[in-house]
Design a protein around this motif. Structure first.
Motif, PDB file in Angstrom:
ATOM      1  N   GLU A  52     -52.610 -34.828  25.883  1.00 28.32           N
ATOM      2  CA  GLU A  52     -53.745 -35.672  25.495  1.00 28.32           C
ATOM      3  C   GLU A  52     -54.719 -35.805  26.658  1.00 28.32           C
ATOM      4  N   PHE A  53     -54.185 -35.767  27.887  1.00 23.03           N
ATOM      5  CA  PHE A  53     -55.031 -35.851  29.080  1.00 23.03           C
ATOM      6  C   PHE A  53     -55.469 -34.471  29.550  1.00 23.03           C
ATOM      7  N   ALA A  54     -54.631 -33.456  29.276  1.00 27.88           N
ATOM      8  CA  ALA A  54     -54.924 -32.096  29.750  1.00 27.88           C
ATOM      9  C   ALA A  54     -54.678 -31.108  28.614  1.00 27.88           C
ATOM     10  N   PRO A  55     -55.542 -31.100  27.600  1.00 22.14           N
ATOM     11  CA  PRO A  55     -55.306 -30.286  26.402  1.00 22.14           C
ATOM     12  C   PRO A  55     -55.313 -28.785  26.628  1.00 22.14           C
ATOM     13  N   ALA A  56     -55.815 -28.328  27.763  1.00 18.82           N
ATOM     14  CA  ALA A  56     -55.879 -26.883  28.008  1.00 18.82           C
ATOM     15  C   ALA A  56     -54.781 -26.384  28.944  1.00 18.82           C
ATOM     16  N   CYS A  57     -53.859 -27.263  29.324  1.00 17.17           N
ATOM     17  CA  CYS A  57     -52.838 -26.877  30.300  1.00 17.17           C
ATOM     18  C   CYS A  57     -51.794 -25.962  29.660  1.00 17.17           C
ATOM     19  N   HIS A  58     -51.801 -24.684  30.053  1.00 17.65           N
ATOM     20  CA  HIS A  58     -50.863 -23.706  29.500  1.00 17.65           C
ATOM     21  C   HIS A  58     -49.420 -24.038  29.862  1.00 17.65           C
ATOM     22  N   ARG A  59     -49.218 -24.566  31.048  1.00 20.73           N
ATOM     23  CA  ARG A  59     -47.861 -24.855  31.494  1.00 20.73           C
ATOM     24  C   ARG A  59     -47.203 -25.895  30.586  1.00 20.73           C
ATOM     25  N   PHE A  60     -47.956 -26.924  30.236  1.00 23.84           N
ATOM     26  CA  PHE A  60     -47.419 -27.952  29.351  1.00 23.84           C
ATOM     27  C   PHE A  60     -47.181 -27.388  27.952  1.00 23.84           C
ATOM     28  N   LYS A  61     -48.091 -26.552  27.496  1.00 22.89           N
ATOM     29  CA  LYS A  61     -47.950 -25.951  26.165  1.00 22.89           C
ATOM     30  C   LYS A  61     -46.715 -25.063  26.105  1.00 22.89           C
ATOM     31  N   ILE A  62     -46.487 -24.307  27.167  1.00 24.68           N
ATOM     32  CA  ILE A  62     -45.331 -23.406  27.203  1.00 24.68           C
ATOM     33  C   ILE A  62     -44.025 -24.200  27.183  1.00 24.68           C
ATOM     34  N   LEU A  63     -43.963 -25.265  27.984  1.00 23.51           N
ATOM     35  CA  LEU A  63     -42.747 -26.080  28.020  1.00 23.51           C
ATOM     36  C   LEU A  63     -42.493 -26.712  26.655  1.00 23.51           C
ATOM     37  N   LYS A  64     -43.542 -27.176  26.022  1.00 27.53           N
ATOM     38  CA  LYS A  64     -43.407 -27.744  24.678  1.00 27.53           C
ATOM     39  C   LYS A  64     -42.912 -26.677  23.703  1.00 27.53           C
ATOM     40  N   ALA A  65     -43.514 -25.488  23.755  1.00 26.00           N
ATOM     41  CA  ALA A  65     -43.136 -24.407  22.835  1.00 26.00           C
ATOM     42  C   ALA A  65     -41.681 -23.990  23.044  1.00 26.00           C
ATOM     43  N   GLU A  66     -41.248 -23.909  24.299  1.00 25.51           N
ATOM     44  CA  GLU A  66     -39.867 -23.524  24.582  1.00 25.51           C
ATOM     45  C   GLU A  66     -38.892 -24.545  23.997  1.00 25.51           C
ATOM     46  N   CYS A  67     -39.224 -25.825  24.138  1.00 30.90           N
ATOM     47  CA  CYS A  67     -38.345 -26.868  23.598  1.00 30.90           C
ATOM     48  C   CYS A  67     -38.361 -26.871  22.071  1.00 30.90           C
ATOM     49  N   LEU A  68     -39.512 -26.586  21.481  1.00 32.58           N
ATOM     50  CA  LEU A  68     -39.575 -26.479  20.019  1.00 32.58           C
ATOM     51  C   LEU A  68     -38.655 -25.361  19.531  1.00 32.58           C
ATOM     52  N   ALA A  69     -38.646 -24.260  20.277  1.00 26.90           N
ATOM     53  CA  ALA A  69     -37.762 -23.135  19.928  1.00 26.90           C
ATOM     54  C   ALA A  69     -36.298 -23.549  20.060  1.00 26.90           C
ATOM     55  N   LEU A  70     -35.969 -24.276  21.114  1.00 28.15           N
ATOM     56  CA  LEU A  70     -34.592 -24.722  21.324  1.00 28.15           C
ATOM     57  C   LEU A  70     -34.157 -25.751  20.280  1.00 28.15           C
ATOM     58  N   LEU A  71     -35.138 -26.421  19.662  1.00 21.92           N
ATOM     59  CA  LEU A  71     -34.850 -27.384  18.594  1.00 21.92           C
ATOM     60  C   LEU A  71     -34.805 -26.713  17.226  1.00 21.92           C
ATOM     61  N   GLY A  72     -35.077 -25.403  17.197  1.00 21.75           N
ATOM     62  CA  GLY A  72     -35.066 -24.681  15.924  1.00 21.75           C
ATOM     63  C   GLY A  72     -36.362 -24.805  15.149  1.00 21.75           C
ATOM     64  N   ARG A  73     -37.406 -25.323  15.771  1.00 23.18           N
ATOM     65  CA  ARG A  73     -38.711 -25.465  15.102  1.00 23.18           C
ATOM     66  C   ARG A  73     -39.561 -24.231  15.448  1.00 23.18           C
ATOM     67  N   TYR A  74     -39.105 -23.106  14.934  1.00 20.98           N
ATOM     68  CA  TYR A  74     -39.664 -21.815  15.336  1.00 20.98           C
ATOM     69  C   TYR A  74     -41.127 -21.606  14.950  1.00 20.98           C
ATOM     70  N   PRO A  75     -41.558 -21.961  13.747  1.00 19.93           N
ATOM     71  CA  PRO A  75     -42.979 -21.753  13.410  1.00 19.93           C
ATOM     72  C   PRO A  75     -43.924 -22.508  14.345  1.00 19.93           C
ATOM     73  N   GLU A  76     -43.556 -23.740  14.714  1.00 26.14           N
ATOM     74  CA  GLU A  76     -44.401 -24.517  15.628  1.00 26.14           C
ATOM     75  C   GLU A  76     -44.436 -23.864  17.008  1.00 26.14           C
ATOM     76  N   ALA A  77     -43.280 -23.433  17.473  1.00 24.69           N
ATOM     77  CA  ALA A  77     -43.208 -22.786  18.789  1.00 24.69           C
ATOM     78  C   ALA A  77     -44.019 -21.498  18.801  1.00 24.69           C
ATOM     79  N   GLN A  78     -43.878 -20.706  17.733  1.00 25.41           N
ATOM     80  CA  GLN A  78     -44.623 -19.442  17.619  1.00 25.41           C
ATOM     81  C   GLN A  78     -46.124 -19.703  17.632  1.00 25.41           C
ATOM     82  N   SER A  79     -46.562 -20.752  16.957  1.00 25.90           N
ATOM     83  CA  SER A  79     -47.985 -21.075  16.874  1.00 25.90           C
ATOM     84  C   SER A  79     -48.558 -21.393  18.248  1.00 25.90           C
ATOM     85  N   VAL A  80     -47.833 -22.199  19.022  1.00 27.07           N
ATOM     86  CA  VAL A  80     -48.308 -22.564  20.366  1.00 27.07           C
ATOM     87  C   VAL A  80     -48.387 -21.326  21.253  1.00 27.07           C
ATOM     88  N   ALA A  81     -47.342 -20.500  21.228  1.00 26.86           N
ATOM     89  CA  ALA A  81     -47.315 -19.291  22.063  1.00 26.86           C
ATOM     90  C   ALA A  81     -48.413 -18.316  21.646  1.00 26.86           C
TER      91      ALA A  81
END
Length: 459
Positions: free
Chosen positions: A135-164
């Protein structure tokens, strides 16, 4: 002039003069120009250029709080939060109305919490922290990647794929995004495609530890699973069991592949007639993937083989609710029939014969059991024993009546109600069957030859 001096606090070594003041004004205007150019690049999301122009503005006029504030915002977009915090602190020192210090501090705190929770494998909390930080840094790739990796580990694959995918559209060489794409495919059991993404990520960043580990695990998992399948097809069930077990130890995070491995091992155990172990393996597969129809079917068959018909019906009902095919309907019907049959008296068991026993075998079994439990034989026993033997004698007669009649036997074997044939077992007289079998009155009797001893006399 006073306003300019206040905004850009320049230290002057000589008395004020028109030329000197003109130079100060020119510097201020140049700094403003740099700031406006920085704003333009920031609006275009070209944060690197925006950073360069804000830095030029600061170099020209180092005491302007807004320039530090703008550069702090740019650094946050670039994911450089510690540097952003330094600029934010400087902007507040120059003008305590600036709030970017609070934002930068909040982002750093979210990042710290996320790192701790990732180590604890609390991936949901990491996603929450990254959402707040973005919300403070919407363009930060590092934060997006960490979020996407955790989404994948949670089994939320479509969301993770979308971010990546969003990151790769902007930067097709981003190794972290390639890794996450591969990770999603890997966890969806598309192992060959996953390996391709991991290899591509390693081309971009040869030292990418996570991509290297995932690639190694993917290749090992694929090889073990294929070797296990080969051993199974060749009938080498012991080796297949060992290979599937080894494969299950490679990566506990790969839920879909491990569900298949458990089901495969369950199939091996069923072939080895280790039916309870097979049920346990199928149960583990279902725990990992509760939509896995094959595991339900395999477990249901094992329940049928172990005469656990209620459990079999439950599994077949689940399967039929999910996939309403004729085959699944028939499986369910068969299990329901067996369940119904299991709740009736087992006449084969009462006579001590196999379900495929011949007519002659059924007669011999009746003769033996009827003589064994006839009430006259136990006339000298206690009342309790007499009552129990009388009950068994009656059941033997019931069993013979049903199994010796081809039509009744067929109805019994198919699970149909025998009452429809007009049979009322409550009013059944076993003595009549006994007399008819042994030739009527006077044809057979028990005589005592001593306490507890009897001999049979035929007329």
């Amino acid at each position: 002039m006073a306003a300019a001096a206040a905004e850009c606090d320049v230290i002057m070594a000589a008395p004020e003069g028109p030329g000197l003041l003109g130079g100060e004004e020119a510097t201020r205007r140049e700094a403003e120009t740099f700031k406006e150019q920085g704003n333009a690049y920031y609006a275009k999301k070209d944060y690197n250029e925006a950073y360069n122009y804000y830095t030029k503005a600061i170099d020209a006029c180092p005491n302007n709080a807004s320039y530090y504030g703008n550069r702090a915002a740019t650094l946050m977009m670039l994911g450089k939060f510690r540097e952003a915090l330094g600029d934010a602190q400087q902007s507040v020192r120059l003008d305590d109305t600036f709030v970017r210090l609070k934002n930068a501090s909040a982002v750093l705190e979210y990042e710290r919490i996320a790192e701790t929770d990732f180590e604890k494998r609390d991936f949901r909390k990491v996603v929450f922290c990254m959402d707040r930080a973005l919300e403070f840094a919407p363009a930060c790739h590092r934060f997006k990647i960490l979020k996407a990796e955790c989404l994948a580990l949670l089994g939320r694959y479509p969301e993770a794929q979308s971010v990546a995918s969003d990151i790769l559209r902007m930067d097709s060489t981003n190794a972290d995004a390639l890794y996450v794409r591969g990770l999603c495919l890997y966890y969806e059991d598309c192992i060959e495609k996953a390996v391709q993404f991991f290899i591509q990520a390693l081309r971009m960043a040869p030292d990418h530890e996570k991509a290297c580990l995932a690639c190694r695990n993917a290749k090992a998992l694929k090889a073990k699973k294929e070797d296990g399948n080969k051993a199974f097809k060749e009938g080498n069930y012991k080796l297949a069991y060992e290979l599937y077990t080894e494969a299950l130890g490679i990566d506990p995070n790969n839920i879909k592949t491990n569900a298949k491995l458990y089901c495969n091992r369950g199939t091996v155990n069923s072939k080895l007639r280790k039916l309870e172990d097979a049920i346990d393996d199928c149960t583990n597969a279902i725990k990992l993937d509760d939509t896995y129809i094959k595991a339900y079917l395999r477990r249901a068959q094992c329940y049928m083989d172990t005469e656990q018909y209620e459990d079999a019906v439950r599994d077949y009902e689940k399967v039929y609710q999910t996939e309403k095919t004729k085959e699944h309907k028939q499986f369910l019907k068969n299990a329901q029939v067996e369940l119904k049959k299991s709740k009736r008296k087992d006449y084969y068991k009462i006579l001590g014969v196999d379900k495929n026993a011949s007519e002659d075998e059924i007669k011999k079994a009746y003769r033996k059991r009827a003589l064994m439990h006839h009430p006259d034989r136990h006339s000298g026993a206690s009342a309790e024993i007499q009552k129990e033997e009388e009950k068994k004698f009656k059941e033997v007669g019931e069993a013979f009546t049903i199994l010796s009649d081809p039509k009744k036997k067929a109805r019994y074997d198919s699970g149909q109600d025998l009452d429809e044939d007009g049979m009322n077992m409550a009013d059944f007289d076993a003595n009549n069957i006994f007399k008819a079998f042994f030739g009527g009155p006077g044809g057979f009797s028990f005589e005592a030859s001593g306490p507890g001893n009897f001999f049979f006399q035929f007329g």
